[in-house]
Design an enzyme around this catalytic site. Sequence first.
Site: not given
Length: 393
Positions: A274, A276
């Site tokens: 992921t 960010f």
Amino acid sequence: MAPFAIRSHVAPLPSQITVKHSPIDQFPRIDIKSPLISVKRRRNTIVLASLSGENDRAIEADGKNTQAAALQLRDTPYDVVSRDALPKPLSSSQFSSSVSDGSRLRVAYQGVRGAYSESAAEKAYPNCEAVPCEQFDTAFEAVERWLVDRAVLPIENSLGGSIHRNYDLLLRHRLHIVGEVKYAVRHCLLANHGVKVEDLKRVLSHPQALAQCEHTLTSLGLVKEAVDDTAGAAKHVALHKLKDTGAVASSVAGKIYGLNILAEDIQDDCDNVTRFLMLAREPIIPGTDRPFKTSIVFSLEEGPGVLFKALAVFALRQINLTKIESRPLRNQPLRASDDSNNGFPNRYFDYLFYVDFEASMADQRAQNALKHLKEFATFLRVLGSYPVDTSMI
């Protein structure tokens, strides 16, 4: 599917976090007994802006007849909130030192303790005070209202794709992207002490986490139930002392809520990362001393080849694009056109285009590309120019 190991771990539960919803607030109010923030929105304050280059106007209006606040749209790339006490923008060298020593920074993230976002915030700003927020909106507002110094929020996942809500909030709010951090997601199967895998009948987690562990969970014969977030699932299982229910969450969440780790690395694909974004009230001054990335958003007139022309301004200057995302323009989602052969006007969806490209705004090529783009874009805004995360997760 990656192999998973069986193990156990017990840790004490922390103090309870409570969330209350106020009937007059548009966004939830957070009341916290441990280090959490409380954000309230004024009921009748609505901020309006246009797609032109005019300055934004804050207008006090009656919120009873308004369904949603209009998007915050600015034409200049580095506009910030007008405030006498605003600190000067950070240089890229100052940004580097702030990353390595974030001991005094309060950093907002979405979720409860043990969330992957909390780990990402601590990776972005080591030794920071990570502050949980119930919603993405709350994290944005916490930075704007000076309740925290930064926010670290997910923007895309290598398996699940883009987090559309945060793309919309980037435009609605006045924060700037000052960095990025990539975090490897490693899911664990968690349960209360004494519970074995064969005792489980169902499992709770975020929908994406359940999808990412589909093969493993199906092979175990577990019924999958979706909840708001992974750490919240672990907290629910622990607080209710469920014996037939497990949770898919991080090993950190397991330690925080006193759950056993029944199985590790249960994701079907090991390449689960992921990305960010690190957000602040002020932009950093871009440099050329390291790899930089720039994020922009723009809109275009309807017509053949218009998007091709927009992307060509980068190709002509050998600038590599790493991301392109389209989102509907919510305050005018449909546009009528008279260039129809059947006598009836055509209707088009109006879109905003979010683009990331590999260049610093200190690079003359990037400046020339945006000048070129601005010649035919109806709206253009620079969301941030920031160092690339080159760490290997």
